[in-house]
Enzyme design. Structure first.
Site, PDB file in Angstrom:
ATOM      1  N   LYS A  54     -11.338 -13.507 -28.910  1.00 25.77           N
ATOM      2  CA  LYS A  54     -10.933 -13.466 -30.458  1.00 25.77           C
ATOM      3  C   LYS A  54     -11.314 -14.829 -30.921  1.00 25.77           C
ATOM      4  O   LYS A  54     -11.835 -15.062 -32.266  1.00 25.77           O
ATOM      5  CB  LYS A  54      -9.504 -13.160 -30.537  1.00 25.77           C
ATOM      6  CG  LYS A  54      -9.223 -11.612 -30.331  1.00 25.77           C
ATOM      7  CD  LYS A  54      -7.654 -11.290 -30.418  1.00 25.77           C
ATOM      8  CE  LYS A  54      -7.579  -9.999 -30.091  1.00 25.77           C
ATOM      9  NZ  LYS A  54      -6.195  -9.388 -30.091  1.00 25.77           N
ATOM     10  N   GLN A  98      -0.705 -11.628 -28.694  1.00 25.72           N
ATOM     11  CA  GLN A  98      -1.449 -10.707 -28.198  1.00 25.72           C
ATOM     12  C   GLN A  98      -0.444  -9.874 -27.135  1.00 25.72           C
ATOM     13  O   GLN A  98       0.274 -10.331 -26.381  1.00 25.72           O
ATOM     14  CB  GLN A  98      -1.985 -11.630 -26.925  1.00 25.72           C
ATOM     15  CG  GLN A  98      -3.056 -10.806 -26.209  1.00 25.72           C
ATOM     16  CD  GLN A  98      -4.235 -10.092 -27.073  1.00 25.72           C
ATOM     17  OE1 GLN A  98      -4.935 -10.592 -27.847  1.00 25.72           O
ATOM     18  NE2 GLN A  98      -4.414  -8.789 -26.593  1.00 25.72           N
ATOM     19  N   ASP A 121      -2.669  -8.691 -37.589  1.00 25.33           N
ATOM     20  CA  ASP A 121      -2.476  -7.085 -36.943  1.00 25.33           C
ATOM     21  C   ASP A 121      -2.033  -6.207 -37.734  1.00 25.33           C
ATOM     22  O   ASP A 121      -2.191  -5.228 -37.239  1.00 25.33           O
ATOM     23  CB  ASP A 121      -1.897  -7.591 -35.538  1.00 25.33           C
ATOM     24  CG  ASP A 121      -3.056  -7.959 -34.594  1.00 25.33           C
ATOM     25  OD1 ASP A 121      -4.017  -7.583 -34.620  1.00 25.33           O
ATOM     26  OD2 ASP A 121      -2.315  -8.335 -33.516  1.00 25.33           O
TER      27      ASP A 121
END
Ligand SMILES: NC(=O)c1ccc[n+]([C@@H]2O[C@H](COP(=O)([O-])OP(=O)(O)OC[C@H]3O[C@@H](n4cnc5c(N)ncnc54)[C@H](OP(=O)(O)O)[C@@H]3O)[C@@H](O)[C@H]2O)c1
Length: 296
Positions: A54, A98, A121
């Site tokens: 990422k 994460q 997200d």
């Protein structure tokens, strides 16, 4: 019929180039370089690989990417404090934690500690609520990537029967909500299946577009797919491959070889949904930076 391959890598490249152009524009107009902050707890090898990748693609798109790696035994309070600090930091455009986090951490509390304006997200309850209401701010990256893959390959879901296998918070639920909206690029009739669904095949065979997100290698077999269906395989499963140096290979939830003889289009694993997920995360980060700049 041999299915057309939906090349997620190629389409993700298009999206990443668009994001990079948006980053250049942000620098020119506002003097702002979008910054993505990733929080990683512990040293799980798979999570570390995802975080590195990422950061790499964010940097390639001209953004700044940073990571805060906290020890696996970090306390819940310390993690929440870090997430809130990043949420309050004006130099940070987007924040993600994460997942998964270790068992002693309450993942819902972590998600609620995110600043919803930086929740790239799209997991914060405020952002989930906005998605439900059809006014999404940040669509979770995997569903957003699936929608883009469909649209950019001429498979508009409007009027189609989409069957989604899986009801997770990060894939199954949000892709269902996204594609059922009364909106361009959506307007599908959506059926959601899960582990308690009786006779899964009788439902998947009705799908014009089949989304498999169960984490069960090869569970979707050719007899479960209608002729000419578009098949999106989200599954990313490691199976033993002693002949390979790493000892494993990645396979999807779909029996690719057999199903590609029946489907009209299909995503491969790897190289399908995965690259799109990262590209859409970048797009959400750019969007967060643009929204912050617009607020002034
Ligand atoms: N490529 C990417 O970018 C990406 C992103 C995210 C996830 N993934 C992959 O996608 C897969 C799913 O991940 P996730 O996090 O969404 O899944 P998850 O949280 O593990 O949920 C799996 C879902 O599938 C359902 N399910 C499991 N076995 C089933 C069966 N035999 N029949 C019908 N439904 C079944 C479960 O039903 P219940 O709710 O009843 O338990 C659950 O809703 C995994 O392989 C993951 O690695 C890939």
């Amino acid at each position: 019929m041999k299915a057309e391959l939906i090349d997620g890598k190629r389409i993700a490249g298009e999206v990443r180039a668009e994001v990079a152009a948006g980053v250049v524009e942000m620098k020119q107009r506002f003097g702002i370089v979008p910054r993505l902050a990733v929080v990683l707890v512990g040293d799980d090898p798979a999570s570390s690989i995802y975080v590195r990748s990422k950061k790499k693609v964010a940097t390639e798109a001209g953004m700044v990417a940073s990571d805060d790696t906290l020890p696996a035994d970090v306390t819940q309070d310390e993690l929440l404090r870090q997430v809130r600090l990043l949420g309050d930091d004006d130099s940070v455009s987007g924040v993600l934690v994460q997942l998964p986090v270790p068992d002693h951490i309450d993942v819902d509390a972590v998600i609620e500690a995110l600043n919803p304006d930086k929740d790239v997200d799209g997991l914060h309850p405020t952002n989930v609520g906005l998605l439900v209401q059809g006014r999404a701010r940040f669509v979770p990256a995997t569903p957003a990537g699936i929608q883009q893959m469909l649209l950019r390959t001429g498979n508009d879901p409007s009027g189609k029967h989409v069957v989604v296998c899986g009801r997770s918070e990060i894939v199954g639920k949000p892709i269902s909500l996204l594609l059922m909206q009364k909106a361009a690029g959506a307007n599908a009739t959506v059926t959601i299946c899960h582990s308690r669904t009786a006779d899964l095949g009788s439902i998947t065979r009705q799908a014009d577009i089949l989304v498999a997100a169960m984490g069960q290698p090869g569970i979707i077999t050719a007899d479960m797919v209608k002729d000419g269906a578009v098949v999106i395989d989200v599954g990313t499963n490691r199976i033993d491959a002693p002949e390979r140096k790493c000892g494993y290979r990645l396979v999807g939830d779909v029996d690719f070889e057999a199903v590609s003889e029946k489907a009209s289009a299909i995503t491969p694993v790897p190289g399908g949904v995965g690259p799109m997920t990262i590209a859409m995360l970048l797009q959400n980060t750019l969007l967060a930076a643009q929204q912050a700049a617009a607020k002034g």
